[in-house]
Structure formats: structure tokens, C-alpha cells
Motif scaffolding. Structure first.
Motif, PDB file in Angstrom:
ATOM      1  N   LEU A  27     -42.119  -7.382   2.101  1.00  0.00           N
ATOM      2  CA  LEU A  27     -40.790  -6.842   2.326  1.00  0.00           C
ATOM      3  C   LEU A  27     -40.974  -5.496   3.008  1.00  0.00           C
ATOM      4  CD1 LEU A  27     -37.786  -7.272   1.809  1.00  0.00           C
ATOM      5  CD2 LEU A  27     -38.090  -6.213  -0.426  1.00  0.00           C
ATOM      6  N   ARG A  28     -40.400  -5.336   4.227  1.00  0.00           N
ATOM      7  CA  ARG A  28     -40.653  -4.109   4.981  1.00  0.00           C
ATOM      8  C   ARG A  28     -39.432  -3.698   5.812  1.00  0.00           C
ATOM      9  NH1 ARG A  28     -42.224  -5.118  10.473  1.00  0.00           N
ATOM     10  NH2 ARG A  28     -42.651  -7.296  10.862  1.00  0.00           N
ATOM     11  N   ALA A  29     -39.523  -2.498   6.362  1.00  0.00           N
ATOM     12  CA  ALA A  29     -38.459  -1.953   7.208  1.00  0.00           C
ATOM     13  C   ALA A  29     -39.052  -1.508   8.536  1.00  0.00           C
ATOM     14  CB  ALA A  29     -37.786  -0.771   6.511  1.00  0.00           C
ATOM     15  N   ASP A  30     -38.190  -1.281   9.512  1.00  0.00           N
ATOM     16  CA  ASP A  30     -38.635  -0.831  10.830  1.00  0.00           C
ATOM     17  C   ASP A  30     -38.707   0.694  10.920  1.00  0.00           C
ATOM     18  OD1 ASP A  30     -35.943  -0.163  10.860  1.00  0.00           O
ATOM     19  OD2 ASP A  30     -35.586  -0.938  12.878  1.00  0.00           O
ATOM     20  N   VAL A  31     -38.964   1.344   9.798  1.00  0.00           N
ATOM     21  CA  VAL A  31     -39.021   2.810   9.757  1.00  0.00           C
ATOM     22  C   VAL A  31     -40.226   3.286  10.566  1.00  0.00           C
ATOM     23  CG1 VAL A  31     -39.307   4.797   8.232  1.00  0.00           C
ATOM     24  CG2 VAL A  31     -37.857   2.893   7.538  1.00  0.00           C
ATOM     25  N   THR A  32     -39.975   4.133  11.564  1.00  0.00           N
ATOM     26  CA  THR A  32     -41.053   4.644  12.415  1.00  0.00           C
ATOM     27  C   THR A  32     -41.260   6.142  12.268  1.00  0.00           C
ATOM     28  OG1 THR A  32     -39.523   4.927  14.260  1.00  0.00           O
ATOM     29  CG2 THR A  32     -40.728   2.827  14.131  1.00  0.00           C
ATOM     30  N   ARG A  33     -40.424   6.779  11.449  1.00  0.00           N
ATOM     31  CA  ARG A  33     -40.567   8.217  11.232  1.00  0.00           C
ATOM     32  C   ARG A  33     -40.137   8.548   9.817  1.00  0.00           C
ATOM     33  NH1 ARG A  33     -35.190  10.624  13.949  1.00  0.00           N
ATOM     34  NH2 ARG A  33     -33.951   8.772  13.670  1.00  0.00           N
ATOM     35  N   VAL A  34     -40.466   9.717   9.365  1.00  0.00           N
ATOM     36  CA  VAL A  34     -40.096  10.145   8.020  1.00  0.00           C
ATOM     37  C   VAL A  34     -39.072  11.272   8.050  1.00  0.00           C
ATOM     38  CG1 VAL A  34     -42.294   9.408   7.048  1.00  0.00           C
ATOM     39  CG2 VAL A  34     -42.030  11.769   7.797  1.00  0.00           C
ATOM     40  N   ARG A  38     -30.138  16.326  10.125  1.00  0.00           N
ATOM     41  CA  ARG A  38     -28.865  16.311   9.407  1.00  0.00           C
ATOM     42  C   ARG A  38     -27.729  15.992  10.373  1.00  0.00           C
ATOM     43  NH1 ARG A  38     -25.578  20.863   7.821  1.00  0.00           N
ATOM     44  NH2 ARG A  38     -24.222  20.216   6.132  1.00  0.00           N
ATOM     45  N   ASN A  39     -26.806  15.122   9.961  1.00  0.00           N
ATOM     46  CA  ASN A  39     -25.625  14.717  10.724  1.00  0.00           C
ATOM     47  C   ASN A  39     -25.930  13.920  11.989  1.00  0.00           C
ATOM     48  OD1 ASN A  39     -23.748  15.824   8.890  1.00  0.00           O
ATOM     49  ND2 ASN A  39     -24.123  17.854   9.748  1.00  0.00           N
ATOM     50  N   VAL A  40     -27.141  13.384  12.126  1.00  0.00           N
ATOM     51  CA  VAL A  40     -27.489  12.517  13.257  1.00  0.00           C
ATOM     52  C   VAL A  40     -27.752  11.115  12.697  1.00  0.00           C
ATOM     53  CG1 VAL A  40     -29.092  12.088  15.150  1.00  0.00           C
ATOM     54  CG2 VAL A  40     -28.463  14.443  14.565  1.00  0.00           C
ATOM     55  N   ASP A  41     -26.853  10.180  13.007  1.00  0.00           N
ATOM     56  CA  ASP A  41     -26.942   8.825  12.457  1.00  0.00           C
ATOM     57  C   ASP A  41     -28.253   8.148  12.816  1.00  0.00           C
ATOM     58  OD1 ASP A  41     -24.401   9.314  11.566  1.00  0.00           O
ATOM     59  OD2 ASP A  41     -23.413   7.913  12.937  1.00  0.00           O
ATOM     60  N   PHE A  42     -28.713   7.261  11.917  1.00  0.00           N
ATOM     61  CA  PHE A  42     -29.880   6.427  12.193  1.00  0.00           C
ATOM     62  C   PHE A  42     -29.703   5.093  11.475  1.00  0.00           C
ATOM     63  CE2 PHE A  42     -31.085   8.424   8.221  1.00  0.00           C
ATOM     64  CZ  PHE A  42     -31.825   7.465   7.548  1.00  0.00           C
ATOM     65  N   SER A  43     -30.480   4.111  11.887  1.00  0.00           N
ATOM     66  CA  SER A  43     -30.416   2.776  11.296  1.00  0.00           C
ATOM     67  C   SER A  43     -31.768   2.373  10.749  1.00  0.00           C
ATOM     68  CB  SER A  43     -29.982   1.745  12.348  1.00  0.00           C
ATOM     69  OG  SER A  43     -28.680   2.021  12.791  1.00  0.00           O
ATOM     70  N   VAL A  44     -31.743   1.535   9.723  1.00  0.00           N
ATOM     71  CA  VAL A  44     -32.944   0.948   9.133  1.00  0.00           C
ATOM     72  C   VAL A  44     -32.722  -0.562   9.108  1.00  0.00           C
ATOM     73  CG1 VAL A  44     -34.346   0.732   7.041  1.00  0.00           C
ATOM     74  CG2 VAL A  44     -33.432   2.969   7.710  1.00  0.00           C
ATOM     75  N   LEU A  73     -28.362  12.760  -0.277  1.00  0.00           N
ATOM     76  CA  LEU A  73     -28.861  12.875   1.095  1.00  0.00           C
ATOM     77  C   LEU A  73     -28.159  11.992   2.117  1.00  0.00           C
ATOM     78  CD1 LEU A  73     -32.730  13.046   0.541  1.00  0.00           C
ATOM     79  CD2 LEU A  73     -31.111  14.918   0.806  1.00  0.00           C
ATOM     80  N   LEU A  74     -27.990  10.695   1.847  1.00  0.00           N
ATOM     81  CA  LEU A  74     -27.547   9.753   2.871  1.00  0.00           C
ATOM     82  C   LEU A  74     -26.215   9.101   2.534  1.00  0.00           C
ATOM     83  CD1 LEU A  74     -30.881   7.815   3.500  1.00  0.00           C
ATOM     84  CD2 LEU A  74     -29.998   9.790   4.755  1.00  0.00           C
ATOM     85  N   ARG A  75     -25.383   8.934   3.573  1.00  0.00           N
ATOM     86  CA  ARG A  75     -24.155   8.157   3.435  1.00  0.00           C
ATOM     87  C   ARG A  75     -24.378   6.828   4.158  1.00  0.00           C
ATOM     88  NH1 ARG A  75     -19.928  11.175   5.862  1.00  0.00           N
ATOM     89  NH2 ARG A  75     -20.594  10.314   7.840  1.00  0.00           N
ATOM     90  N   LEU A  76     -24.145   5.714   3.465  1.00  0.00           N
ATOM     91  CA  LEU A  76     -24.218   4.393   4.083  1.00  0.00           C
ATOM     92  C   LEU A  76     -22.923   4.150   4.837  1.00  0.00           C
ATOM     93  CD1 LEU A  76     -25.678   1.644   4.426  1.00  0.00           C
ATOM     94  CD2 LEU A  76     -24.487   0.916   2.336  1.00  0.00           C
ATOM     95  N   ASN A  77     -23.020   3.930   6.153  1.00  0.00           N
ATOM     96  CA  ASN A  77     -21.835   3.737   6.983  1.00  0.00           C
ATOM     97  C   ASN A  77     -21.486   2.270   7.185  1.00  0.00           C
ATOM     98  OD1 ASN A  77     -21.549   6.538   7.432  1.00  0.00           O
ATOM     99  ND2 ASN A  77     -23.112   6.440   9.019  1.00  0.00           N
ATOM    100  N   ARG A 116     -29.331  -4.903   8.872  1.00  0.00           N
ATOM    101  CA  ARG A 116     -29.426  -3.536   9.387  1.00  0.00           C
ATOM    102  C   ARG A 116     -28.482  -2.657   8.584  1.00  0.00           C
ATOM    103  NH1 ARG A 116     -26.691  -3.205  14.321  1.00  0.00           N
ATOM    104  NH2 ARG A 116     -25.105  -2.008  13.235  1.00  0.00           N
ATOM    105  N   PHE A 117     -28.952  -1.429   8.297  1.00  0.00           N
ATOM    106  CA  PHE A 117     -28.208  -0.472   7.496  1.00  0.00           C
ATOM    107  C   PHE A 117     -28.069   0.818   8.294  1.00  0.00           C
ATOM    108  CE2 PHE A 117     -30.125  -3.571   4.893  1.00  0.00           C
ATOM    109  CZ  PHE A 117     -29.240  -3.806   3.872  1.00  0.00           C
ATOM    110  N   ASP A 118     -26.835   1.280   8.486  1.00  0.00           N
ATOM    111  CA  ASP A 118     -26.555   2.487   9.264  1.00  0.00           C
ATOM    112  C   ASP A 118     -26.247   3.638   8.315  1.00  0.00           C
ATOM    113  OD1 ASP A 118     -26.784   0.888  11.553  1.00  0.00           O
ATOM    114  OD2 ASP A 118     -24.635   0.427  11.537  1.00  0.00           O
ATOM    115  N   PHE A 119     -26.957   4.760   8.502  1.00  0.00           N
ATOM    116  CA  PHE A 119     -26.833   5.923   7.628  1.00  0.00           C
ATOM    117  C   PHE A 119     -26.491   7.183   8.409  1.00  0.00           C
ATOM    118  CE2 PHE A 119     -29.943   3.257   5.339  1.00  0.00           C
ATOM    119  CZ  PHE A 119     -29.359   3.204   4.087  1.00  0.00           C
ATOM    120  N   THR A 120     -25.892   8.147   7.699  1.00  0.00           N
ATOM    121  CA  THR A 120     -25.741   9.515   8.188  1.00  0.00           C
ATOM    122  C   THR A 120     -26.415  10.436   7.178  1.00  0.00           C
ATOM    123  OG1 THR A 120     -23.599   9.046   9.219  1.00  0.00           O
ATOM    124  CG2 THR A 120     -24.134  11.365   8.810  1.00  0.00           C
TER     125      THR A 120
END
Length: 158
Positions: A27-34, A38-44, A73-77, A116-120
Motif C-alpha cells: 500500500l503506497r502513495a505517490d508522495v515525492t516530497r516531505v 502553507r496555503n498551497v494545495d497539493f494532491s496525494v 495541519l491539513l484540510r481535505l478538499n 486521489r486526495f486533495d489537501f490544503t
């Protein structure tokens, strides 16, 4: 393992390494950075990589540091489920928890897109994204958990 360095007058780079079992579902994610701004949306995007096994059904939990929890920390959009196995996604933003269930009478193999999960990112801090299995079965209802791997990913909001 995470290593971070500052080079070229402030540019940042990092290295993140996961160590898993050599075989069995992953079970894995496409996370490429850690690190996230702040306030810049990203997806996992989450995947079940069967790595040669045939999966009949799986039940997984994905947790993140919710803006309503501690650390805040994160809001799920939004969420967008995959197609294979008809993923059922149920999220509780208050606890920062999502349950994902998939099933197939004929079995599933290969790389399965779960969703896919979109966060702020809302606040500065550190925590982690955590993936884990509740259940993992082959088409004959035999457990595959003994050889399965799930991962955790650090989250740093700057």
C-alpha cells in the motif's frame, strides 16, 4: 530516511527512502516530497500494488493530520476514487481518517489506483501521512496480510 540540505543560495532538496518487504502486496502513495508550503494545495494518490498477488478484497485506512485535529495541519478538499475494484471512500475530516474498501469476485492484480486526495496545508508543523491495511484477502478469502507492507510519509508544512 530523510536528508535535507540547502544548496545554491537557498534552494532545498530532500531524499526520502522507504524499505518494504521484498514480496507481497504494498500500500503506497505517490508522495515525492516531505515539505509543503502553507496555503498551497497539493494532491496525494494512493495505490495498492499487488506485486504478483491476486487480491479479492481489501480494506485500508489512510490518516492525515486534519485541520481539526492535533497537530492541526491539513484540510481535505476533495477525493476522487479509482475505478478498479470500485473503491468505496469514506472520510472523516474531523479525525483525519479515510477508510477505503475494494473488492472483486474475479480478483485484482497489478497496480490498483485507490483514489486521489486533495489537501490544503493550513498551519506550520510536522506530522505524517499513514497508510495501513485492516484486511487483505485473496479471491478464496485467505489472508494476504502476512506478506503485505504499508507505509508512512512525513509531512512538513513550512
Amino acid at each position: 530516511i530523510i536528508a535535507s540540505t540547502t544548496v545554491n543560495g537557498g534552494a532545498r532538496d530532500s531524499l526520502f527512502v522507504n524499505v518494504t518487504r521484498t514480496t507481497g502486496p504494498l500500500l503506497r502513495a505517490d508522495v515525492t516530497r516531505v515539505s509543503y508550503a502553507r496555503n498551497v494545495d497539493f494532491s496525494v494518490t494512493l495505490y495498492l500494488d499487488t506485486r504478483g498477488a491476486t487480491v479479492g478484497a481489501a480494506d485500508m485506512v489512510f490518516t492525515w493530520p486534519s485541520n481539526l485535529g492535533t497537530p492541526s495541519l491539513l484540510r481535505l478538499n476533495a477525493t476522487q476514487p479509482g475505478v478498479t475494484g470500485n473503491p468505496a471512500i469514506t472520510s472523516d475530516p474531523g479525525s483525519g481518517t479515510t477508510r477505503i474498501s475494494i473488492a472483486s469476485a474475479t480478483g485484482m492484480t497489478g497496480l490498483i489506483l485507490l483514489g486521489r486526495f486533495d489537501f490544503t496545508p493550513l498551519n506550520f508543523g510536522t506530522s505524517q501521512l499513514v497508510l495501513r491495511f485492516n484486511d487483505l484477502l485473496d479471491p478464496t478469502q485467505q489472508s494476504l496480510l502476512g506478506n503485505a507492507s504499508a507505509l508512512q510519509y512525513p509531512v512538513v508544512i513550512r
